[in-house]
Design an enzyme around this catalytic site. Structure first.
Site, PDB file in Angstrom:
ATOM      1  N   ASP A   1       0.872  -1.175   0.000  1.00 43.33           N
ATOM      2  CA  ASP A   1       0.000   0.000   0.000  1.00 43.33           C
ATOM      3  C   ASP A   1       0.911   1.228   0.000  1.00 43.33           C
ATOM      4  O   ASP A   1       2.135   1.104   0.067  1.00 43.33           O
ATOM      5  CB  ASP A   1      -0.952  -0.019   1.189  1.00 43.33           C
ATOM      6  CG  ASP A   1      -0.237   0.160   2.515  1.00 43.33           C
ATOM      7  OD1 ASP A   1       0.995   0.350   2.526  1.00 43.33           O
ATOM      8  OD2 ASP A   1      -0.900   0.104   3.554  1.00 43.33           O
TER       9      ASP A   1
ATOM     10  N   ASP B   1      -7.919  -7.547  -0.124  1.00 44.44           N
ATOM     11  CA  ASP B   1      -7.062  -7.731   1.049  1.00 44.44           C
ATOM     12  C   ASP B   1      -7.843  -7.267   2.246  1.00 44.44           C
ATOM     13  O   ASP B   1      -8.735  -6.411   2.126  1.00 44.44           O
ATOM     14  CB  ASP B   1      -5.783  -6.898   0.959  1.00 44.44           C
ATOM     15  CG  ASP B   1      -6.034  -5.451   1.358  1.00 44.44           C
ATOM     16  OD1 ASP B   1      -6.638  -4.714   0.552  1.00 44.44           O
ATOM     17  OD2 ASP B   1      -5.679  -5.059   2.483  1.00 44.44           O
TER      18      ASP B   1
END
Lengths: 390, 390
Positions: free
Chosen positions: B106, B285
């Site tokens: 991320d 996720d």
């Protein structure tokens, strides 16, 4: 294993110990203990599985990676949680936790004495308060035999008093005699009862006597006279100098029968284990490899590592390739340091598996050296290595 | 994968997505993403490895037991600890943590915004205070590209602002435009820089726009125009009703290109995942399977289990034999309950491996159903099961 019929339906097999090699330059021995859950090659280290789990380690890892041959369970903890009802419903601890090799249970005495003000010792036994919910419980020699029958350990320990260090002579002597009287009650009750499950169980008595040589001698002779299938040495590694531990161990080993396994309870560092193997001890257990693991202390074939040290920050070499095994060869020191510094569970998991893999590697190496007749000189070199701080 | 030369020494391969099947009765798709670290069969769930470790899970377990195909790393956490110097010295995150399959990172934005008073957002980027030592740091779109280059993720996420829920329209709109301007800076910087290691990296832009359909549409069109190799949907699963999550996801999926993978960030429960697969999402996720695991919440093929409940106390059946895998078939519910009640680490370990095994099993089942053309009806049955409380 011999097999005899006891009563109408239950039969029990005896535990067997076969002494295979004796080191020419020390008192070290290599042997094989045979139980209904398989064989144990000695000298052996037994990982501690307090509450039915070797902390942070999967059963598959204990078996396949660490290659342990027997693990411990703590009677005190298992009795309180999950409790005997659940363990018996499961069919014993082996079925409950999925470990199908031998299990040894302590008697719970050591934990109970650690409760301090929350326990009271009398001739009858010990009354104590649960650390979980404050409920009151009684452990007597008879009750503790029953509990270990239900837990289903292959090796059951006698209910003894483990004296603290230092210990006044008068207290040590009185306590030793009570431990001997309790042992008689344990033996009577054990021999009058049968296994709960379809495999045999055996009872190890425990030598006490603190650090007083004459008491240790007296206790060892008393224990040896009982003629059980294995014998234990308790009350050491409780804070006394190493010299005292070694002196008492040697004195006791020289009295205990040669043809029975000798178990030194709660010992110890890699150095302690090597020295006590040299004195004739066959079996060891200790929380150190797992407890210290959770703080990032590693025992390796080259010495002791505090993985928190800055020096490991960019060390991308494996933890300890010498000893083999998944975690010790796969993970790097730098990665492990990162995990421990970040308080990630995986750090404690890796250190625990590694330290136990090392302990089992160490006793296996000792066994090979005993078989080759080269133990004494190897031991002296190895003690230097394992006590080095890297 | 196509391969082109960039500069004198470095070459980069493109990530490839091949769409294989489309469900006739929903918008569900099955495809294959190809990276230099291997293939990912979609739909896929990506376990979250915050600080370079999927909490409580060994790398061997992620690969062999859970059968994950790609894992996440968090830029914010990895940047602060172990830091870029260590990761680069190791040769990137794959080398550092030993995971040799694809990794997605991320952008660190989400964590930074969670710092509340300890961060300040400006057009330039975000200034924030480390939660570890209080030191000040700046994340800009350019810096975050550089950081993810050094971490060495296969899939790099754009630096965006993830708006909270609820969010005023004015804030959502302004924030979306800033996210778009930041995206242009991310793309410019990413395209002008090269991989640090010898494999390709790709950049996914992120759709924002809170729960406002017109903003979501505008953002999805802007993101689609960038023509990147994959696209993400952010700012959902932050507290909005499920209906809003599904409505926004469907609206955005309908705009994002069909021939590129679509990644719905931070989603979600098994039900959310099934519903969003039906809307055309390919990648997911979420910390839920591991975070809830540590509290004893299990997702199974028959429904949700709170393993602390008394009802599991003497249930000696395996956790979930249906899904296969070591922990789910080996350990019993009663044993696992004992571990969680006793706060033993092994309990959290087992629950974590089990839940991730279940999530990967679920998306694999979904993929098989899509390939068979039976996804839609299977999904409706499965949603009922996975939302049942056992």
């Amino acid at each position: 294993m011999g097999v005899i019929r006891i009563g109408p339906t239950i039969f029990a097999a005896f535990m067997d110990f076969s002494l295979q090699h004796t080191d020419p330059k020390s008192k070290a021995r290599a042997g094989v203990v045979t139980t209904d859950h398989g064989q144990i090659e000695t000298p052996i280290f037994m990982p501690v599985g307090t509450a039915g789990t070797v902390k942070a380690v999967h059963q598959r890892e204990i078996k396949e990676d660490i290659a342990a041959e027997i693990i411990l369970g703590n009677t005190y903890h298992l009795y309180l949680r999950p409790g005997l009802e659940v363990i018996q419903a499961a069919g014993g601890l082996h079925k409950f936790n999925g470990w199908d090799r031998p299990i040894l249970t302590d008697s719970g005495g050591y934990q109970v004495y650690s409760l301090g003000d929350n326990r009271k010792i009398t001739e009858k036994g010990v009354r104590f308060k649960s650390h979980i919910d404050g409920s009151m419980h009684d452990f007597t020699p008879e009750r503790v035999m029953d509990i270990q029958r239900v837990i289903g350990a292959d090796i059951i320990m006698a209910f003894d008093e483990c004296t603290p260090y230092p210990c006044e002579r008068k207290y040590a002597e009185d306590s030793m005699h009570m431990t001997h009287r309790w042992l008689k009650r344990c033996i009577d009750h054990f021999d009058q009862t049968e296994p709960v499950y379809d495999y045999s169980q055996t009872l190890f008595p425990i030598v006490q006597g603190s650090t007083y040589p004459d008491l240790r001698r007296q206790s060892a002779e008393f224990i040896a006279e009982q003629g059980r299938e294995g014998n234990a040495i308790g009350g050491l590694s409780v804070g006394e100098p190493h010299e005292d531990m070694y002196a008492m161990t040697e004195l006791v080993c020289d009295i205990l029968p040669k043809d029975k396994p000798r178990y030194l309870m709660g010992v110890g560092t890699p150095e302690n284990i090597l020295e006590c193997i040299a004195l004739g001890v066959d079996m060891f257990d200790c929380v150190m490899p797992t407890r210290n693991a959770r703080n990032g202390m590693l025992f390796t074939s080259e010495g002791i590592i505090n993985i928190k040290n800055e020096r490991w920050k960019s060390d991308f070499s494996p933890i300890d390739p010498e000893i083999g095994g998944y975690v010790s060869t796969f993970y790097t020191r730098a990665y492990l340091r990162h995990l421990i510094m970040s308080k990630e569970m995986l750090g404690a998991q890796i250190c625990s598996v590694h330290n136990l893999t090392f302990y089992l590697w160490l006793v296996k190496q000792a066994r090979e050296q005993i078989k080759a007749g080269t133990f004494a000189s190897w031991k002296n070199q190895m003690v230097k290595k394992v006590t080095t701080r890297l």
